[in-house]
Write an enzyme that holds these catalytic residues in place. Structure first.
Site, short mmCIF file in Angstrom:
data_model
loop_
_atom_site.label_atom_id
_atom_site.label_comp_id
_atom_site.label_asym_id
_atom_site.label_seq_id
_atom_site.Cartn_x
_atom_site.Cartn_y
_atom_site.Cartn_z
N ASP A 107 -14.76 -2.04 1.57
CA ASP A 107 -15.80 -1.89 2.61
C ASP A 107 -17.07 -1.22 2.12
O ASP A 107 -18.06 -1.15 2.84
CB ASP A 107 -15.22 -1.14 3.83
CG ASP A 107 -14.63 0.24 3.45
OD1 ASP A 107 -13.68 0.69 4.12
OD2 ASP A 107 -15.13 0.86 2.49
N HIS A 122 -10.28 -3.29 -5.88
CA HIS A 122 -10.04 -4.59 -5.22
C HIS A 122 -11.34 -5.31 -4.88
O HIS A 122 -11.35 -6.21 -4.04
CB HIS A 122 -9.21 -4.39 -3.95
CG HIS A 122 -7.82 -3.90 -4.24
ND1 HIS A 122 -7.04 -3.30 -3.28
CD2 HIS A 122 -7.09 -3.90 -5.38
CE1 HIS A 122 -5.87 -2.96 -3.82
NE2 HIS A 122 -5.88 -3.31 -5.09
N GLU A 218 1.16 9.75 8.29
CA GLU A 218 2.63 9.71 8.30
C GLU A 218 3.13 9.72 6.86
O GLU A 218 2.34 9.61 5.92
CB GLU A 218 3.12 8.44 8.99
CG GLU A 218 2.57 7.19 8.31
CD GLU A 218 2.72 5.92 9.15
OE1 GLU A 218 3.07 6.00 10.34
OE2 GLU A 218 2.47 4.85 8.58
C1 BV8 Z 1 -1.42 -8.38 -9.06
C2 BV8 Z 1 -8.50 -7.09 -1.19
C3 BV8 Z 1 -0.33 -9.81 -10.52
C4 BV8 Z 1 -8.52 -8.30 -0.34
C5 BV8 Z 1 -6.16 -6.37 -1.38
C6 BV8 Z 1 4.66 -4.79 -8.20
C7 BV8 Z 1 5.54 -4.41 -7.20
C8 BV8 Z 1 5.49 -5.01 -5.93
C9 BV8 Z 1 4.55 -6.02 -5.65
C10 BV8 Z 1 3.70 -6.40 -6.66
C11 BV8 Z 1 3.73 -5.80 -7.91
N1 BV8 Z 1 2.75 -6.37 -8.69
C12 BV8 Z 1 2.10 -7.31 -7.98
C13 BV8 Z 1 2.66 -7.37 -6.75
C14 BV8 Z 1 2.22 -8.27 -5.70
C15 BV8 Z 1 1.09 -7.65 -4.87
C16 BV8 Z 1 1.61 -6.51 -4.04
O1 BV8 Z 1 1.48 -5.34 -4.42
N2 BV8 Z 1 2.14 -6.84 -2.88
C17 BV8 Z 1 2.63 -5.83 -1.97
C18 BV8 Z 1 2.13 -6.17 -0.56
C19 BV8 Z 1 4.13 -5.79 -2.05
N3 BV8 Z 1 0.00 -7.19 -5.71
C20 BV8 Z 1 -0.93 -8.09 -6.08
O2 BV8 Z 1 -0.87 -9.28 -5.81
C21 BV8 Z 1 -2.08 -7.56 -6.92
N4 BV8 Z 1 -2.25 -8.44 -8.02
O3 BV8 Z 1 -0.70 -7.48 -9.31
O4 BV8 Z 1 -1.50 -9.54 -9.78
C22 BV8 Z 1 -0.76 -10.54 -11.71
C23 BV8 Z 1 -0.32 -10.10 -12.95
C24 BV8 Z 1 -0.68 -10.81 -14.06
C25 BV8 Z 1 -1.49 -11.95 -13.94
C26 BV8 Z 1 -1.95 -12.37 -12.68
C27 BV8 Z 1 -1.58 -11.67 -11.56
C28 BV8 Z 1 -3.38 -7.61 -6.14
C29 BV8 Z 1 -3.36 -6.60 -5.05
C30 BV8 Z 1 -4.74 -6.57 -4.35
C31 BV8 Z 1 -4.67 -7.36 -3.07
N5 BV8 Z 1 -5.96 -7.22 -2.35
N6 BV8 Z 1 -7.36 -6.25 -0.80
C32 BV8 Z 1 -8.91 -7.97 1.07
O5 BV8 Z 1 -9.11 -6.76 1.39
O6 BV8 Z 1 -9.02 -8.92 1.84
S1 BV8 Z 1 -4.91 -5.35 -0.91
C33 BV8 Z 1 -5.21 -4.57 0.57
O7 BV8 Z 1 -4.11 -3.65 0.70
C34 BV8 Z 1 -6.45 -3.70 0.65
O8 BV8 Z 1 -7.18 -3.60 -0.54
C35 BV8 Z 1 -5.86 -2.33 1.00
O9 BV8 Z 1 -6.64 -1.29 0.59
C36 BV8 Z 1 -4.62 -2.43 0.22
C37 BV8 Z 1 -3.58 -1.37 0.38
O10 BV8 Z 1 -3.39 -1.14 1.73
P1 BV8 Z 1 -3.80 0.33 2.24
O11 BV8 Z 1 -5.19 0.61 1.78
O12 BV8 Z 1 -2.75 1.30 1.85
O13 BV8 Z 1 -3.86 0.10 3.77
P2 BV8 Z 1 -2.63 0.11 4.79
O14 BV8 Z 1 -3.11 -0.41 6.09
O15 BV8 Z 1 -1.44 -0.51 4.13
O16 BV8 Z 1 -2.28 1.67 4.96
C38 BV8 Z 1 -3.21 2.53 5.61
C39 BV8 Z 1 -2.62 3.91 5.51
O17 BV8 Z 1 -3.54 4.82 6.07
C40 BV8 Z 1 -1.31 4.06 6.29
O18 BV8 Z 1 -0.38 4.76 5.49
C41 BV8 Z 1 -1.72 4.88 7.52
O19 BV8 Z 1 -0.68 5.77 7.92
C42 BV8 Z 1 -2.87 5.68 6.97
N7 BV8 Z 1 -3.88 6.07 7.94
C43 BV8 Z 1 -4.33 5.37 9.02
N8 BV8 Z 1 -5.31 6.07 9.63
C44 BV8 Z 1 -5.48 7.23 8.93
C45 BV8 Z 1 -4.58 7.22 7.85
N9 BV8 Z 1 -4.50 8.24 6.97
C46 BV8 Z 1 -5.34 9.29 7.15
N10 BV8 Z 1 -6.24 9.36 8.16
C47 BV8 Z 1 -6.34 8.35 9.06
N11 BV8 Z 1 -7.23 8.44 10.07
#
Ligand code: BV8
Ligand code: ZN
Length: 246
Positions: A107, A122, A218
């Protein structure tokens, strides 16, 4: 007057300016600015599953849907501004002699708040690029028409963000690994710590001997391995941490 957070003596002593600090942020730090998080109850993914939209295949299969989704998110982001958590991190950067800010967010709110040298793992939703020739389009020129817009070379233009299954920018990721393995204090702020490889950064810091603190509403996937969880809103906790600076 909102009541002060309780911070351990260990953390207080680490808030002196000589400490090497790394901060990783996720969607939670932008929540209080009005950006929906990904996985929360108001999460962006509620309407769409990640696999449906934030992937190259989804864009090639249904470019209009994916492009519209990013336009919807861009509109939200155009209306909002950094919140006290983003602003506190600018003070962090001014206080600590060695400080790195790494974000998963696309963002641009850290840059808008005044943070310098932000490591955007990202990408950034405000940037676009051509799939065919790689031409960068910061803001789409008025002449660019169509959904998705077409590059001068005829290729489709896509948001310059990292989709699931795509590699992260190598230099940004290597830098993030390097500073995370060489810091004294690591903050994980507003991230569910489920998306890799970003989610491995706090674990690398912990394994390298850093004191790891999580700021979240959390407990998360990494709560059991880090040193201290500060539960609450980042917009409240981060400015309060500034008060403990020595
Ligand atoms: C890759 C851009 C491989 C796009 C995003 C290893 C293990 C497991 C899985 C994988 C692994 N390696 C790869 C994977 C697959 C995948 C992955 O991790 N999947 C997950 C879902 C299981 N990873 C990938 O595909 C990555 N690529 O590894 O490529 C590769 C290797 C070799 C060759 C080729 C390829 C790419 C990952 C990037 C994906 N793109 N975003 C877009 O935005 O449209 S990810 C997306 O999720 C955002 O960037 C976001 O930032 C990110 C993480 O989410 P969070 O930021 O944590 O947000 P979330 O809502 O989940 O959580 C919010 C938190 O805030 C909560 O905990 C909440 O309680 C808290 N909160 C809320 N309000 C507040 C607060 N805290 C404090 N104050 C508040 N007020
Ligand atoms: Zn092109």
């Amino acid at each position: 007057m909102s009541q002060m957070i309780s911070v351990s003596e260990a953390l207080k002593t680490l808030l002196s300016k000589e400490t090497k600090v790394v901060v990783l942020t996720g969607a939670g730090i932008s929540a209080e600015s009005g950006v929906p998080t990904f996985r929360g109850e108001d999460g962006l993914w509620k309407k769409f599953r990640p696999e449906e939209l934030a992937t190259f295949d989804a864009f090639m299969a249904n470019p209009e849907l994916v492009w519209e989704w990013y336009e919807y998110r861009r509109k939200i982001i155009e209306e909002i501004k950094p919140n006290p958590a983003h602003l506190a991190l600018v003070e962090f950067q001014n206080h600590f002699e060695e400080f790195d800010l790494i974000t998963q967010n696309v963002d641009g709110l850290h840059n808008q708040a005044g943070s310098k040298n932000v490591v955007e793992l990202h990408g950034n939703i405000k940037r676009n690029k051509c799939i065919r020739c790689g031409a960068q389009y910061e803001t789409l020129e008025k002449t660019i028409k169509g959904i998705p817009p077409k590059c001068h070379c005829g290729g489709n233009i896509r948001p310059d963000v990292v989709w699931f299954g795509e590699m992260l920018p190598q230099d940004a990721l290597n830098y993030a690994f390097k500073v995370s393995s060489d810091c004294d204090l690591f903050f994980s702020v507003g991230t569910s710590a489920v998306v890799h490889p970003a989610a491995s950064l706090p674990l690398i810091a912990k394994r390298s001997g850093a004191y790891v603190v999580e700021v979240n509403m959390e407990r998360t996937e990494i709560s059991h391995v880090i040193d201290e969880s500060l539960i609450g809103k980042a917009g409240k906790i981060m400015p309060q941490l500034v008060k403990f600076f020595m």
